[in-house]
Design an enzyme around this catalytic site. Structure first.
Site, PDB file in Angstrom:
ATOM      1  CE  LYS A  11      -3.789   1.840   2.909  1.00 36.12           C
ATOM      2  NZ  LYS A  11      -4.603   1.557   4.117  1.00 36.12           N
ATOM      3  CB  SER A  60      -8.020   3.353   3.197  1.00 32.38           C
ATOM      4  OG  SER A  60      -7.121   2.724   4.096  1.00 32.38           O
ATOM      5  CB  SER A  80      -8.073   0.443   6.087  1.00 31.09           C
ATOM      6  OG  SER A  80      -8.793   1.640   6.146  1.00 31.09           O
TER       7      SER A  80
END
Lengths: 484, 100
Positions: free
Chosen positions: A77, A152, A176
Site C-alpha cells: 500500500k 482504504s 481498512s
C-alpha cells in the site's frame, strides 16, 4: 502461475520449475494487461523488481540459502516506505515525496527474498472506505467494476483478488484491510496492535494503525505473518511475541474450541448476509467448533468512539504536513503563515480536511473532556468487555460489513460511510487480531465474508480458525471474470 | 453539546491552518454537525468510575532504548524532500520584517 499460492510459487522457484525472472515477468504482464481496468497500482517497479529477480536467480545459482518468501511478488500500500521510491499516500501533498528509508516491513520482506512489485492505491492518507478519496485514480472492484473494491487498502485488495500478485500489504485503522478484503473476496488480516512494526508506515491514528497482509490462501497469510511479526526497536509500540511459528501451527486442530457470536449485532444485516453468516457458523460447527451466544453491548458505541479518537490522532499526526520540510509548498504563499494555510488547502482532499477539522475540534479547549476523554473511557469499557467475553470463547465471529461492495458514487453522506465500519472498528479500538474470510457470493456474484476476532496476541489461533474454515469451504479458486 | 456554529468552524480552520473557500463552509458545517450529533451517543454511557484508556495493550510501558549512537539518515536525502533549501538548511519565507 498466478493461481498458485505464494507458498507453492516459492517452492517451484526453489525446486527449479520457474526462475524468479519468469515469475516477475508473468505478474508484470498481468498488471500491464489487466490493471488498466482495475487501477490497483499507483506505481509498478518494473526495473527495480526485475533487478531484484535477477539478483535472486544468481543467488540461487550460487547455492546460497534462500529466504522464506523467495521469488514471491508482493505489492505494498502506498503509505509504506520503500527507500528511494515515492510514498504518496494517494495525496497531492506527497505526490513527489521520496522515502529516505524503508519501512521495517519492507526490510523484513526483502530479507526473506520477496520481490517488491510496486505500490497500490488507497484513500488519501488511508482515510476512507472506497478509494474514492485517492487524489490520483479510482480502483475498481475486480468482481464488478461498477463497485468499489473497499478501502482504504482497496488497491492491495483488488491486486490480490485479480491475481496481480499473490500477497499485498495494507494498513488497518478501522477496517481498512478487512473491509476491502471482504468486498474483493480475499483474506485480509489485521494483527494484534503492536504485533507488526509500523516504522515507515505513514501514521494516521497511532493508537489504532496496524499493518497486515492480503492473500488468497490461508497458508500464505501464515507465511507472511511469520516474517512480519517481529519486535522492532524503531517502533515504540512494538510488542515482543513469545512465539512466531504461524506456519507450523496453522493446521493445529480447532476441534473443541468455542466461537462466541454476538447475535444481537445481526439484526440490521440484510437477510442474504445473515443467511450466509449463519451458514458459515454451521461450517465451523461441522469442524467441531461449538457456537455460543455472547453479548457485547458496548459495540454500539464503536463508531462514535472511533470518529473522535481517530480524527483527534489524525489531526495531530497530519500537523507535520506543513509544506516546510517535505511535501508540496504552495506557490502562492509569500509568508510563513501562508505556507501552512495554502499548502494544506491545496495539498489535502476534502475527507482529510474534514477529519483534521473534526479532530482539532474534539481536542480543543473546553471540548476535550466531553469528547476525547469520554471516548477513551468508553473505549476502556469496550476493552474490558472483550476481555470478559474471551473468558468464555476462543474467538468471536462477526460480519465484516453491513453490505457487499457498494456502487461507486452511491454513498454521498460522510456519516453514512462511517457507519458502515461498525463491525470492523471494535478490533482496532481493543487492539485485537481480526481477519476477514471469504464465505461465498451473493446473488449478484459479489463476494461475501465472515470476520473472526481473537484475544490480544492470539494471532496464531485466529490463523488456525482461518485455515480450517478455508479448507472446509474448499471453494474452487474462482477468479473474477475480468481477470481469467 | 451545543451545535457547532459557523464561527466555530472558522476558528477551527485557523487552528488547524487549513484554508477553506467560502463555498466549502456550509456543506462542511453540516457534515461536522451531523457527525458531532451522532457521537453525542457516548454521553448516555456512565463512565464516572472508569479510567480512560491510555494504551490498548495491558502491561506495555514506555519503550526506551539504550542511549547509544547509531546510523542516521544522510542530510542530503532529507533535504531532497524539502520544497526549498539552501546551504544545507531548509528555507522558509522571512518571518521577521527587514528594517529599512
Amino acid at each position: 502461475m498466478h493461481t498458485l499460492s505464494a507458498s507453492e510459487l516459492s517452492h517451484k522457484f526453489k525446486t527449479g520449475h520457474y526462475t524468479a525472472q519468469e515469475i516477475v515477468q508473468h505478474f508484470l504482464s498481468r498488471i500491464e494487461k489487466l490493471d488498466p481496468h482495475i487501477g490497483a497500482f499507483l506505481e509498478v517497479y518494473h526495473s527495480r523488481v526485475l533487478q531484484q529477480a535477477q539478483a535472486l536467480d544468481e543467488k540461487k545459482k550460487r547455492g546460497e540459502p534462500l529466504g522464506k518468501l523467495a521469488a514471491i511478488p508482493i505489492a505494498l500500500k502506498d503509505n509504506i516506505h520503500v527507500k528511494g521510491e515515492r510514498t504518496t499516500c494517494a495525496s497531492t501533498f506527497l505526490r513527489d515525496y521520496t522515502a529516505p528509508f524503508s519501512a521495517t516491513v519492507t526490510d523484513l520482506l526483502e530479507k526473506e527474498d520477496a520481490l517488491i512489485l510496486g505500490k497500490t492505491n488507497l484513500d488519501e492518507f488511508a482515510m476512507g472506505s472506497s478509494v474514492e478519496h485517492s487524489a490520483f485514480q479510482q480502483t475498481f472492484n475486480p468482481w464488478n467494476p461498477q463497485c468499489t473494491p473497499g478501502g482504504s487498502s482497496g488497491g492491495s485488495a483488488a491486486a490480490v483478488a485479480a491475481r496481480l500478485c499473490p500477497i499485498a500489504l495494507g494498513s488497518d485503522t478501522g477496517g481498512s484491510i478487512r473491509q476491502p478484503a471482504s468486498f474483493c473476496g480475499t483474506l485480509g488480516f489485521k494483527p494484534t496492535y503492536g504485533r507488526v512494526s509500523r516504522f515507515g508506515l505513514v501514521a494516521f491514528a497511532s493508537s489504532l494503525d496496524q499493518i497486515g497482509p492480503f492473500t488468497n490462501y490461508p497458508e500464505d497469510l501464515s507465511l507472511c505473518m511469520e516474517v512480519l511479526s517481529q519486535y522492532c526497536e524503531k517502533d515504540s509500540t512494538s510488542v515482543k511475541a513469545e512465539h512466531n511459528d504461524f506456519s507450523s501451527t496453522h493446521a493445529n486442530s480447532i476441534k473443541g474450541k468455542t466461537l462466541g457470536v454476538p447475535y444481537h449485532l445481526l439484526k440490521e444485516l440484510p437477510v442474504e448476509l445473515q443467511e450466509n453468516f449463519k451458514a458459515s457458523l454451521q461450517k465451523f460447527e461441522e469442524i467441531g467448533v461449538s457456537i455460543q451466544e455472547i453479548q457485547c453491548p458496548t459495540l454500539r458505541y464503536a463508531v462514535a468512539i472511533y470518529y473522535i479518537l481517530a480524527t483527534a490522532e489524525a489531526s495531530t499526526n497530519l500537523a507535520r504536513f506543513d509544506g516546510i520540510r517535505y511535501g508540496t509548498r504552495s506557490e502562492k504563499a509569500h509568508t510563513l503563515e501562508q505556507v501552512y494555510d495554502y499548502s494544506k488547502e491545496e495539498g489535502f482532499g476534502k475527507e482529510v480536511k474534514r477529519r483534521i477539522l473534526l479532530g482539532t475540534y474534539v481536542l480543543s479547549s473546553g471540548y476535550q473532556e466531553a469528547y476525547y476523554k469520554k471516548a477513551q473511557k468508553v473505549r476502556a469499557l469496550m476493552i474490558e468487555e472483550f476481555r470478559t467475553q474471551f473468558q468464555h470463547c476462543d474467538a468471536i465471529a462477526m460480519p465484516v460489513t453491513p453490505s457487499t461492495a457498494f456502487e461507486l458514487g452511491s454513498v454521498k453522506d460522510g456519516l453514512e460511510m462511517y457507519l458502515a465500519d461498525t463491525y470492523t472498528i471494535p478490533a482496532n479500538l481493543a487492539g485485537l487480531p481480526a481477519i476477514s474470510l471469504p464465505s461465498g457470493f451473493d446473488k449478484e456474484g459479489k463476494p461475501l465474508a465472515i470476520q473472526l476476532l481473537g484475544p490480544q496476541m492470539h494471532d496464531q489461533e485466529v490463523c488456525q480458525f482461518a485455515y480450517h474454515f478455508c479448507k472446509k469451504t474448499n471453494e474452487p479458486q474462482i477468479l473474477p471474470q475480468l481477470c481469467t | 453539546m451545543p451545535p457547532l456554529q459557523r464561527e466555530d468552524l472558522v476558528t477551527l480552520t485557523h487552528l488547524s491552518r487549513i484554508q477553506c473557500q467560502e463555498e466549502e463552509i456550509p456543506p462542511l458545517l453540516q457534515d461536522l454537525q451531523s457527525i458531532l450529533q451522532y457521537v453525542d451517543l457516548l454521553q448516555e454511557v456512565d463512565t464516572s468510575h472508569v479510567e480512560p484508556c491510555n494504551h490498548v495493550l495491558a502491561n506495555v510501558f514506555n519503550a526506551q532504548r539504550e542511549d547509544t549512537v547509531g546510523p542516521c539518515l544522510a542530510r542530503e536525502s532529507l533535504l531532497s524532500n524539502a520544497p526549498d533549501h539552501t546551504e544545507g538548511m531548509i528555507k522558509v519565507p522571512p518571518i521577521l520584517k527587514s528594517t529599512p
